[in-house]
Write an enzyme that holds these catalytic residues in place. Structure first.
Site, PDB file in Angstrom:
ATOM      1  CB  SER A  39      -0.723   0.083   1.585  1.00 31.06           C
ATOM      2  OG  SER A  39      -2.193  -1.500   0.961  1.00 31.06           O
ATOM      3  NE  ARG A  47       0.184   3.238  10.112  1.00 32.00           N
ATOM      4  CZ  ARG A  47       0.902   1.921  11.050  1.00 32.00           C
ATOM      5  NH1 ARG A  47       2.336   1.979  10.297  1.00 32.00           N
ATOM      6  NH2 ARG A  47      -0.025   1.210  10.852  1.00 32.00           N
ATOM      7  CG  HIS A 100      -2.432   2.688   4.712  1.00 30.66           C
ATOM      8  ND1 HIS A 100      -2.406   2.020   6.654  1.00 30.66           N
ATOM      9  CD2 HIS A 100      -2.139   1.768   3.776  1.00 30.66           C
ATOM     10  CE1 HIS A 100      -2.805   0.730   5.797  1.00 30.66           C
ATOM     11  NE2 HIS A 100      -3.036   0.415   4.909  1.00 30.66           N
TER      12      HIS A 100
END
Lengths: 205, 205
Positions: free
Chosen positions: A13, A36, A39
């Protein structure tokens, strides 16, 4: 130091996000936090909205490593970070909303609980993903206190009072990570703190 | 029936969303779900991404009212819905990831836990905000079983396997609410279920 478990899907990812982000001029640690957040939301708008004070990363990592208490506003944020906290520095972790059974008159419960946590741990790391009232109350206390939080992650989401709360945080000298505008929320708050925990853990390994 | 507590800020937020959404042709119950998702994300993209099968609202409300068990993928989703569940129909509420200590070889822990929950409660309401592997495994079982879930809320977020998992759900005949594309997550999943709980509670009051 044990290394953190990295699921292969997480690495894949991150590679997709790297490719779609392309060139940028963020420092590596700030980019790790942004990545993050993207994500956890699949929303690249955060590349334009995430703000770091110059001292935020250094102060945040130092505080996490020193096992500084972490105060979050609501249970969803606590739930989103507790596994990573336990795997790394095992900081004390409190949800403001659980510290009081009922709000003070004219206040929200998360505001009342956050101020109780602040009285006990004014130098904590504060993570606010939902309650703009709690963030405003914290900023008021910061303005009149000599004791400062180690870091404030100020990312409440919503339509009423949210932008003003983030502007109030921006006016304080406290180390801070914000999402400007209306966006934010529990998943965003948890992603930011989890990214900092990984950075702090890897820095000392 | 006790009415649910409505914070005035929630009503004000909904009024802002109503104004910015303007005219639309969604049925009122579907709009109520969408509005709560936008409230929890400040992201109007969900107006284009949220999908309801024709029977999703009716089946979902009937199942909630009948105290059908609710199986969620991860703890953040459970944390995000448990207060509303407790205030309304007090359905049994399970997080798949907590049902197993370790994954089966080659599987994720949420997938392993979800299949265990499905064996116990195949007619449950399944709410998947994060784990595309769990959603794919559930769709595989739906295809070969005569027992169908009451409703699947399929809104995993991310970059690997997420769109394929949602497409797999779309191919099943199960009552379903999806977010097409990469977006979704724990906050979105919780918002959808909380909106359905409010609708079900108000329908019987």
């Amino acid at each position: 130091m044990a290394s953190l478990p990295h699921h292969p899907i997480l690495a894949q990812s991150f590679a997709v996000i790297d490719q779609e982000m392309g060139d940028h001029d963020l420092p590596p640690a700030e980019y790790a936090v942004l990545r993050r957040v993207i994500h956890s939301t699949a929303d690249f708008d955060f590349a334009q909205l995430l703000r770091f004070s110059p001292d935020a990363i250094a102060q945040g990592l130092a505080a996490l490593t020193a096992k500084t208490p972490i105060v979050v506003d609501v249970g969803m944020v606590r739930q989103g970070v507790q596994a990573m906290v336990q795997r790394t520095f095992d900081n004390p972790l409190l949800a403001a909303i659980d510290l009081v059974a009922a709000p003070r008159p004219g206040c929200t419960r998360s505001e009342t609980g956050l101020l109780r946590a602040w009285q006990q741990y004014p130098e904590a790391i504060f993570v606010i993903g939902n309650a703009p009232t709690a963030l405003v109350a914290l900023c008021d206390r910061i303005a009149t206190s000599e004791v400062k939080p180690a870091l404030v992650i100020g990312v409440p989401v919503g339509f009423i009072g949210v932008i003003a709360a983030k502007q109030a945080l921006a006016q304080t000298p406290v180390p801070q990570i914000r999402v400007d505008g209306r966006k934010g929320g529990s998943s965003v708050a948890a992603a930011i703190l989890n990214a900092l925990l990984v950075l702090a853990w890897e820095a000392q390994s």
